[in-house]
Design a protein around this motif. Structure first.
Motif, PDB file in Angstrom:
ATOM      1  N   LYS A  79      56.240  47.569  42.324  1.00  0.00           N
ATOM      2  CA  LYS A  79      54.913  47.177  41.858  1.00  0.00           C
ATOM      3  C   LYS A  79      54.966  45.871  41.071  1.00  0.00           C
ATOM      4  O   LYS A  79      54.141  44.973  41.274  1.00  0.00           O
ATOM      5  N   TRP A  82      55.943  42.907  43.421  1.00  0.00           N
ATOM      6  CA  TRP A  82      54.816  42.333  44.160  1.00  0.00           C
ATOM      7  C   TRP A  82      53.994  41.408  43.245  1.00  0.00           C
ATOM      8  O   TRP A  82      53.477  40.392  43.703  1.00  0.00           O
ATOM      9  N   LYS A  83      53.896  41.784  41.979  1.00  0.00           N
ATOM     10  CA  LYS A  83      53.170  40.937  41.027  1.00  0.00           C
ATOM     11  C   LYS A  83      53.859  39.580  40.889  1.00  0.00           C
ATOM     12  O   LYS A  83      53.200  38.530  40.894  1.00  0.00           O
ATOM     13  N   GLY A  86      53.220  37.469  43.988  1.00  0.00           N
ATOM     14  CA  GLY A  86      51.895  36.872  43.997  1.00  0.00           C
ATOM     15  C   GLY A  86      51.804  35.641  43.118  1.00  0.00           C
ATOM     16  O   GLY A  86      51.256  34.606  43.516  1.00  0.00           O
ATOM     17  N   ASN A 185      48.356  38.743  50.615  1.00  0.00           N
ATOM     18  CA  ASN A 185      47.674  39.780  49.834  1.00  0.00           C
ATOM     19  C   ASN A 185      48.097  39.733  48.370  1.00  0.00           C
ATOM     20  O   ASN A 185      47.265  39.858  47.466  1.00  0.00           O
ATOM     21  N   TYR A 186      49.402  39.550  48.132  1.00  0.00           N
ATOM     22  CA  TYR A 186      49.883  39.497  46.758  1.00  0.00           C
ATOM     23  C   TYR A 186      49.370  38.249  46.048  1.00  0.00           C
ATOM     24  O   TYR A 186      49.087  38.274  44.842  1.00  0.00           O
ATOM     25  N   GLN A 188      46.450  36.860  46.681  1.00  0.00           N
ATOM     26  CA  GLN A 188      45.053  37.123  46.371  1.00  0.00           C
ATOM     27  C   GLN A 188      44.914  38.051  45.168  1.00  0.00           C
ATOM     28  O   GLN A 188      44.012  37.884  44.338  1.00  0.00           O
ATOM     29  N   GLU A 189      45.821  39.030  45.049  1.00  0.00           N
ATOM     30  CA  GLU A 189      45.800  39.917  43.889  1.00  0.00           C
ATOM     31  C   GLU A 189      46.105  39.148  42.610  1.00  0.00           C
ATOM     32  O   GLU A 189      45.480  39.372  41.561  1.00  0.00           O
ATOM     33  N   LYS A 192      43.074  37.036  41.620  1.00  0.00           N
ATOM     34  CA  LYS A 192      42.050  37.857  40.967  1.00  0.00           C
ATOM     35  C   LYS A 192      42.470  38.215  39.544  1.00  0.00           C
ATOM     36  O   LYS A 192      41.651  38.166  38.613  1.00  0.00           O
ATOM     37  N   ALA A 193      43.741  38.571  39.359  1.00  0.00           N
ATOM     38  CA  ALA A 193      44.242  38.941  38.030  1.00  0.00           C
ATOM     39  C   ALA A 193      44.184  37.763  37.056  1.00  0.00           C
ATOM     40  O   ALA A 193      44.055  37.963  35.838  1.00  0.00           O
ATOM     41  N   CYS A 199      38.173  34.724  46.681  1.00  0.00           N
ATOM     42  CA  CYS A 199      39.368  35.410  47.186  1.00  0.00           C
ATOM     43  C   CYS A 199      39.997  34.540  48.276  1.00  0.00           C
ATOM     44  O   CYS A 199      40.007  34.906  49.456  1.00  0.00           O
TER      45      CYS A 199
END
Length: 247
Positions: A79, A82-83, A86, A185-186, A188-189, A192-193, A199
């Protein structure tokens, strides 16, 4: 009395030439239709990010990467991995505008073989496997500060504690021998964070950089940037550059 059918007085070689001309016109009309369709699809997907927004992405990801690495050192879990993916891909993407495949194909060996420039305090990563390497050679990533290269080394020191890390070949690895296919995807996350609007995708950022390069840089500088992004000016205009807005 019926009128006898008229026969063509054109010579055979003239008829052959006419047929060739008609065939060529048909092909050009077909190509025009494809070009118009490409333009309409491109226009419907236009998402040019402002320079200010791209700079904000860079600044926020630069702050977030060390924090993510510190968390990963305390708790090496996918988890948090992946952060980090990103944030790090967001930082690299903002600067270079490379295709997602360039980051996916970046190997651990290529990162480890990186050396400090003899003339500048920079670190150059050469990524040999990319979609246009036959024409443009390896894709390049330049880390402008020693701290930025240290981020990559810090992550690699942790990789063996993560699923798939022991036998990993790619820098952005997963639990299988394959490269990470979810980087977009990571990214885009992470976007957003960081509290940034919208997006966007990797392609949106690449399009934005190519567009800004066309409309705000001198031709010689734009040419250098296009080569660095592993395409030429013609390809940039065809697939990435969008039209100016009123603003």
């Amino acid at each position: 009395m019926e009128t006898p059918p008229q026969t063509s007085r054109l010579r055979k070689n003239v008829m052959i030439g006419l047929r060739r001309e008609m065939k060529g016109l048909g092909k050009s009309l077909k190509g025009w239709g494809v070009a118009m369709h490409r333009t309409s699809v491109k226009a419907s997907k236009e998402k040019v990010l402002s320079k200010g927004l791209l700079l904000e992405c860079r600044n926020k990801s630069k702050l977030g990467i060390p924090e993510a690495l510190a968390l990963l050192e305390k708790d090496p879990t996918p988890k948090i991995q992946w952060k980090f993916y990103g944030l790090f891909s967001a930082f690299l993407l903002y600067v270079f505008g490379h295709r997602g495949g360039v980051f996916q194909n970046m190997t651990i060996q290529e990162v480890m073989e990186t050396k400090r420039s003899s003339t500048e305090n920079t670190f150059l990563i050469n990524i040999k496997t990319q979609g246009t390497n036959e024409m443009y050679g390896p894709a390049q990533i330049v880390l402008m500060e020693e701290e930025e290269y240290e981020w990559a080394l810090r992550f690699l020191r942790l990789k063996d504690q993560l699923p798939g890390g022991l036998g990993a070949k790619f820098f952005f690895f997963v639990s299988t021998p394959n490269p990470c296919k979810n980087l977009n995807n990571y990214f885009q996350e992470a976007w957003k964070a960081m509290g940034l609007p919208g997006c966007p995708t990797f392609t949106d950022v690449r399009t934005s950089i190519a567009s800004h390069a066309k409309f705000t840089h001198a031709p010689e500088n734009r040419l250098k940037l296009c080569k660095f992004m592993c395409h030429d000016v013609r390809m940039a205009d065809k697939f990435y550059v969008t039209n100016l807005t009123a603003k």
